[in-house]
Design an enzyme around this catalytic site. Structure first.
Site, PDB file in Angstrom:
ATOM      1  N   GLU A   1      89.439  72.684  42.444  1.00  0.00           N
ATOM      2  CA  GLU A   1      90.677  73.443  42.405  1.00  0.00           C
ATOM      3  C   GLU A   1      90.871  74.151  41.076  1.00  0.00           C
ATOM      4  O   GLU A   1      90.270  73.795  40.064  1.00  0.00           O
ATOM      5  CB  GLU A   1      91.858  72.525  42.692  1.00  0.00           C
ATOM      6  CG  GLU A   1      91.925  71.346  41.750  1.00  0.00           C
ATOM      7  CD  GLU A   1      92.656  70.164  42.369  1.00  0.00           C
ATOM      8  OE1 GLU A   1      93.879  70.255  42.466  1.00  0.00           O
ATOM      9  OE2 GLU A   1      92.015  69.175  42.727  1.00  0.00           O
TER      10      GLU A   1
ATOM     11  N   CYS B   1      84.484  63.458  39.142  1.00  0.00           N
ATOM     12  CA  CYS B   1      84.336  63.087  37.734  1.00  0.00           C
ATOM     13  C   CYS B   1      83.866  61.650  37.672  1.00  0.00           C
ATOM     14  O   CYS B   1      84.204  60.846  38.546  1.00  0.00           O
ATOM     15  CB  CYS B   1      85.696  63.228  37.033  1.00  0.00           C
ATOM     16  SG  CYS B   1      85.650  62.877  35.261  1.00  0.00           S
TER      17      CYS B   1
ATOM     18  N   CYS C   1      94.096  59.052  36.632  1.00  0.00           N
ATOM     19  CA  CYS C   1      93.674  60.390  37.044  1.00  0.00           C
ATOM     20  C   CYS C   1      93.162  60.403  38.477  1.00  0.00           C
ATOM     21  O   CYS C   1      92.390  59.530  38.881  1.00  0.00           O
ATOM     22  CB  CYS C   1      92.585  60.885  36.090  1.00  0.00           C
ATOM     23  SG  CYS C   1      92.050  62.570  36.445  1.00  0.00           S
TER      24      CYS C   1
ATOM     25  N   GLU D   1      84.761  66.531  33.594  1.00  0.00           N
ATOM     26  CA  GLU D   1      84.678  66.368  32.146  1.00  0.00           C
ATOM     27  C   GLU D   1      83.715  67.453  31.637  1.00  0.00           C
ATOM     28  O   GLU D   1      82.502  67.356  31.840  1.00  0.00           O
ATOM     29  CB  GLU D   1      84.179  64.949  31.820  1.00  0.00           C
ATOM     30  CG  GLU D   1      83.732  64.727  30.385  1.00  0.00           C
ATOM     31  CD  GLU D   1      84.737  65.205  29.340  1.00  0.00           C
ATOM     32  OE1 GLU D   1      85.936  64.914  29.450  1.00  0.00           O
ATOM     33  OE2 GLU D   1      84.313  65.909  28.400  1.00  0.00           O
TER      34      GLU D   1
ATOM     35  N   CYS E   1      96.193  67.284  37.977  1.00  0.00           N
ATOM     36  CA  CYS E   1      94.742  67.130  37.989  1.00  0.00           C
ATOM     37  C   CYS E   1      94.182  66.452  39.230  1.00  0.00           C
ATOM     38  O   CYS E   1      94.421  65.282  39.465  1.00  0.00           O
ATOM     39  CB  CYS E   1      94.333  66.299  36.790  1.00  0.00           C
ATOM     40  SG  CYS E   1      95.308  66.708  35.367  1.00  0.00           S
TER      41      CYS E   1
HETATM   42  N1  SAH Z   1      88.118  65.542  31.544  1.00  0.00           N
HETATM   43  C1  SAH Z   1      88.896  66.304  30.623  1.00  0.00           C
HETATM   44  C2  SAH Z   1      89.690  67.446  31.228  1.00  0.00           C
HETATM   45  C3  SAH Z   1      90.422  67.269  32.534  1.00  0.00           C
HETATM   46  S1  SAH Z   1      92.039  66.614  32.693  1.00  0.00           S
HETATM   47  C4  SAH Z   1      89.806  65.407  29.845  1.00  0.00           C
HETATM   48  O1  SAH Z   1      89.830  64.230  30.097  1.00  0.00           O
HETATM   49  O2  SAH Z   1      90.445  65.877  28.902  1.00  0.00           O
HETATM   50  C5  SAH Z   1      93.213  67.460  31.770  1.00  0.00           C
HETATM   51  C6  SAH Z   1      94.246  66.489  31.187  1.00  0.00           C
HETATM   52  O3  SAH Z   1      95.110  65.904  32.174  1.00  0.00           O
HETATM   53  C7  SAH Z   1      93.614  65.334  30.464  1.00  0.00           C
HETATM   54  O4  SAH Z   1      94.306  65.132  29.264  1.00  0.00           O
HETATM   55  C8  SAH Z   1      93.847  64.190  31.417  1.00  0.00           C
HETATM   56  O5  SAH Z   1      93.762  62.955  30.772  1.00  0.00           O
HETATM   57  C9  SAH Z   1      95.215  64.513  31.949  1.00  0.00           C
HETATM   58  N2  SAH Z   1      95.579  63.820  33.175  1.00  0.00           N
HETATM   59  C10 SAH Z   1      94.782  63.311  34.139  1.00  0.00           C
HETATM   60  N3  SAH Z   1      95.514  62.746  35.104  1.00  0.00           N
HETATM   61  C11 SAH Z   1      96.802  62.902  34.767  1.00  0.00           C
HETATM   62  C12 SAH Z   1      98.041  62.537  35.383  1.00  0.00           C
HETATM   63  N4  SAH Z   1      98.071  61.890  36.534  1.00  0.00           N
HETATM   64  N5  SAH Z   1      99.171  62.890  34.741  1.00  0.00           N
HETATM   65  C13 SAH Z   1      99.137  63.548  33.567  1.00  0.00           C
HETATM   66  N6  SAH Z   1      98.010  63.916  32.947  1.00  0.00           N
HETATM   67  C14 SAH Z   1      96.857  63.597  33.539  1.00  0.00           C
END
Ligand code: SAH
Length: 351
Positions: A93, A113, A120, A164, A337
């Site tokens: 997405e 991932c 997440c 990631e 996400c």
């Molecule tokens: N893998 C990378 C980028 C993808 S996620 C990373 O970990 O940074 C983008 C951001 O959203 C990251 O900071 C992740 O930790 C956060 N994230 C994931 N799930 C989330 C949720 N349920 N609520 C808020 N932030 C979330």
């Protein structure tokens, strides 16, 4: 024979391909204009290219690396969420976010991932595969069409969708160079943000690319004990090592690192944890972005109430840490996400 993914080719590579077919040099410029200025969906539209060339392109190359299979639009905020299907049936997405008069495109770098963060949705089914550069470019192109439909342009790109990015390093770097080309989408390196859960070798390697990218690091906890519980990656690369890599990134690139901190009620949102966070990032000329958790049903975690979020931010600011609370644009359309992808995969699973 497999077709060449057109959106994975740089201007130079496109020129070389067309040159090998005996086409004049200006053809690559024409083609690039169709791809990235006019955002063409088909070769048929490219009316200033000779019909035989269009036929050959259709025969030898793949124009669209992704197909939009679902679209959700929030009238209130202008946010658009697209679900893309890839040639092998995988789904990822992307999200378009509107700011005053420009747009930011958030894209996915992997289908699934394997980092396993506890809060997440993207990681629930594990990693299916890495995305190719062409697929990531095409995600941005599809979102750029949405921006155009709203009368604007994509000015910045964030790698904050599923996946990631540093776990798919080569393709992501190639993608970044492709979208930065002035003859292409022309997204300046400073307007490209890469978000990582903290793969230290990747951060150190990125610091040496000599690119002024914006680096975001997902911190989410001020201590190793808590971070290792929330983010398995912390068992490999603990906080002291991660922060050293961030310091190095800032020193080598001259860019201030952003720390993402998703606030989870009763888990990482106390005043004590705010003080510990300020202490941890204090010396780093960093910026903290607080994200109220997007609750994911399968995870059983909740977001703190507004007052607690404000209080947490106030403690950081009082200690001199520049802090923002993320504006929420997507909760009405499951733009958190991995949520749309996860929902759709779930629906298909049940079907
Ligand atoms: N893998 C990378 C980028 C993808 S996620 C990373 O970990 O940074 C983008 C951001 O959203 C990251 O900071 C992740 O930790 C956060 N994230 C994931 N799930 C989330 C949720 N349920 N609520 C808020 N932030 C979330």
């Amino acid at each position: 024979m497999e077709k060449t993914a057109l959106k994975g080719l740089s201007r130079e590579e496109a020129a070389a391909l067309l040159g090998s077919w005996g086409e004049p040099r200006y053809r690559a410029a024409q083609l690039y204009t169709w791809l990235y200025r006019r955002l063409a969906r088909s070769y048929a539209e490219m009316t200033d290219l000779p019909a035989e060339l269009r036929a050959r392109l259709a025969d030898k190359t793949e124009l669209n690396a992704v197909t939009v299979t679902r679209r959700e639009f929030s009238q209130a905020t202008g946010t658009v969420k697209l679900l893309f299907s890839l040639r092998d049936g995988q789904a990822v997405e992307g999200v378009l976010m509107r700011y005053r008069n420009w747009f930011s495109a958030c894209i996915s770098s992997q289908a699934g991932c394997r980092m396993g963060c506890r809060f997440c949705a993207s990681t629930l089914g594990g990693l299916a595969r890495n995305l190719e550069a062409a697929e990531m470019v095409d995600e941005v192109v599809a979102l750029a069409r949405e921006a155009r439909a709203q009368g604007g342009r994509v000015r910045s790109v964030v790698l904050m969708g599923t996946g990631e990015p540093l776990d798919n390093y080569e393709a992501v770097l190639h993608f970044i160079h492709l979208i930065a080309q002035p003859e292409g989408l022309g997204i300046g390196y400073r307007h490209i943000s890469l978000s990582t859960c903290g793969l230290v070798p990747g951060i150190r390697r990125l610091a040496r690319e000599g690119l002024p990218l914006t680096l975001s690091v997902s911190l989410h906890a001020p201590t190793d004990e808590l971070r290792s519980r929330l983010m398995p990656v912390n068992r490999r690369y603990a906080l002291p090592e991660l922060l050293a890599a961030c310091r190095e990134y800032a020193a080598l690139t001259g860019r201030r690192v952003t720390f993402e901190y998703a606030l989870i009620a009763g888990v990482n949102d106390s005043a004590r944890q705010a003080r510990a966070l300020a202490q941890l990032v204090g010396g780093l000329s960093a910026h903290v972005n607080l994200i109220p958790l997007n609750p994911v049903a399968e995870r059983g975690l909740a977001r703190p109430d507004r007052r607690r979020i404000t209080a947490f931010a106030a403690i950081l600011r009082a200690r001199g840490v520049p802090t923002t609370v993320r504006r929420e644009l997507g909760t009405d359309i499951s733009a958190a996400c991995g949520q749309l992808r996860h929902r759709v995969l779930g629906e298909e699973g049940r079907a």
